[in-house]
Write a protein that holds these residues in place. Sequence first.
Motif, short mmCIF file in Angstrom:
data_model
loop_
_atom_site.label_atom_id
_atom_site.label_comp_id
_atom_site.label_asym_id
_atom_site.label_seq_id
_atom_site.Cartn_x
_atom_site.Cartn_y
_atom_site.Cartn_z
N GLY A 28 6.67 -4.48 20.03
CA GLY A 28 6.78 -3.16 20.63
C GLY A 28 7.80 -2.28 19.94
N LEU A 29 7.95 -2.48 18.63
CA LEU A 29 8.92 -1.71 17.84
C LEU A 29 8.18 -0.88 16.80
N PRO A 30 8.80 0.22 16.34
CA PRO A 30 8.11 1.08 15.37
C PRO A 30 7.91 0.38 14.03
N MET A 31 6.85 0.77 13.36
CA MET A 31 6.55 0.25 12.03
C MET A 31 7.59 0.77 11.05
N PRO A 32 8.16 -0.10 10.20
CA PRO A 32 9.15 0.38 9.24
C PRO A 32 8.54 1.29 8.19
N ASP A 33 9.36 2.16 7.64
CA ASP A 33 8.92 3.08 6.59
C ASP A 33 8.89 2.32 5.27
N LEU A 34 7.70 1.99 4.80
CA LEU A 34 7.56 1.19 3.58
C LEU A 34 7.23 2.11 2.41
N ARG A 35 8.20 2.28 1.54
CA ARG A 35 8.01 3.15 0.37
C ARG A 35 7.46 2.32 -0.79
N PRO A 36 6.77 2.96 -1.74
CA PRO A 36 6.22 2.22 -2.89
C PRO A 36 7.27 1.41 -3.63
N ALA A 37 8.47 1.96 -3.76
CA ALA A 37 9.52 1.22 -4.48
C ALA A 37 9.89 -0.06 -3.74
N ASP A 38 9.89 0.00 -2.40
CA ASP A 38 10.20 -1.20 -1.61
C ASP A 38 9.13 -2.27 -1.83
N LEU A 83 9.29 -6.13 -3.49
CA LEU A 83 8.77 -7.33 -2.83
C LEU A 83 7.83 -8.09 -3.77
N ALA A 84 6.98 -7.37 -4.49
CA ALA A 84 6.02 -8.02 -5.39
C ALA A 84 6.71 -8.73 -6.55
N ALA A 85 7.92 -8.31 -6.88
CA ALA A 85 8.63 -8.90 -8.02
C ALA A 85 9.35 -10.19 -7.65
N ARG A 86 9.45 -10.51 -6.36
CA ARG A 86 10.17 -11.71 -5.94
C ARG A 86 9.30 -12.96 -6.07
N ASP A 87 9.95 -14.13 -6.16
CA ASP A 87 9.22 -15.39 -6.33
C ASP A 87 8.65 -15.94 -5.02
N TRP A 88 9.29 -15.69 -3.91
CA TRP A 88 8.87 -16.16 -2.60
C TRP A 88 8.64 -17.68 -2.57
N PRO A 89 9.69 -18.47 -2.75
CA PRO A 89 9.51 -19.93 -2.71
C PRO A 89 9.00 -20.44 -1.37
N GLY A 90 9.25 -19.67 -0.29
CA GLY A 90 8.74 -20.08 1.03
C GLY A 90 7.34 -19.59 1.30
#
Length: 437
Positions: free
Chosen positions: A338-348, A352-359
């Motif tokens: 029940g919280l607002p959607m965060p403002d996701l900018r292209p740079a953000d 995220l896409a550049a991270r390895d995400w081991p989990g």
Amino acid sequence: MRGRIAFIDDEAALCAAAADWLEASGFQVRVFTDPALALAQVQPGDCDCVVTDLRMPGLSGQQVLDGFREADPDLPVILLSGHADVPVAVAAMRTGAHDFLEKPYRAEHLVEVLDRAVDLRRMRRQARTRKASPLSAGRLEVRLPGDSAAMRHLRAMVQHLADLPVDLALVGEAGSGRHDVARCLHDLGRRARRPFVTLHCAGLGDAALEAELFGHERGYLAGVSGARTGRLEQAQGGTLFVSDLQDMPLAAQSRLMRVLQAGAVERIGAQTARPLDLRLIAAVTADTAALVAQGRLRADLAHRLSPAALQIPPLRDRAGDIALLFTDMAGAASARLGLPMPDLRPADLDRLAARDWPGNLAELRASAERAVLALPTTPVRSDPAQSLPDRMAMIEAQIIADALTTAQGSSARAADALGIPRRTLNEKIARYGLRAD
């Protein structure tokens, strides 16, 4: 109401005693001393389970079983048998009986068996409310999202293998979505209306794991009263998903292989094997041949699973999917909390896409929920030039932020984890600006 039961036995006194006990236990019971009358009057849609004696004048319990199975194959039928009829009851289970009880049986045991049967009946009813084909190709894209080549190939393989009668392995890292793939394989296949049961091998001791998998008779485990149905039996007719099979002891793997080969399972401490029909889907963290070489997987079990093995791609190999996945996960968290959607900018999203995400997906989902909660994404480091109270406040704020993330935004669960009153926690949340109320 605990369940609707039809109880059939030519002994009127036994019917009356069973009805009294079951009604006192919360069941709705209809009793019949004439099996032909029961077949004529009991409507499968109005019944959760049938209990019938095996030897009766007129019609036998096997004939009652056959009649109800013809009317509704999903209706559980439990047979009551004398000691001499146990082999007949076991043979009847191969033709569809849910279970059997040897006379004289304990009333408490009858209730335990009925509870399991009613639960199975309700699961099957829920499954029938889904469409005949639970997942269309479009729906599969929602369940296994992503436009990368790896995900398109995975979805194609899921559709190809879903309805084939083969056991298989899902090879992938923890958090990569192996459970989701297993569930899609189940839901797309012929076993969709049957149970989907999960067993996690990691963290269980040898004895506890075997008891979970195979079940046990009364008195096997100290402090556990009554018999226990294992996950194999719970998955009867459906799918058993074993997570991290390589963590299962080799002795248990050997016994599991014998069960799969024989099509029957024997509870620990039991003398009688029970017929079994299921599909095994096992998740492993590495190639099955490598696990065999490491001594963590039996070769015969690997040979059974490897012909239809599916590779689950890690998130780092799906960089083009991350923006879509993160946005979907954040949207789901926003709706749930029940919280607002965060403002996701292209740079953000690029970062995220550049991270390895081991989990893998689990880590990405946690990051999306943190974004919805408006919590910092990196640990707060205090400034040595600050006063001690200010530095302590920053540390406290970080601890609270971490607790909220673990509790998925629930201040009640976070307060319990931190050992402080909820009102106190909410005051601190407001003071540190960790979440807008």
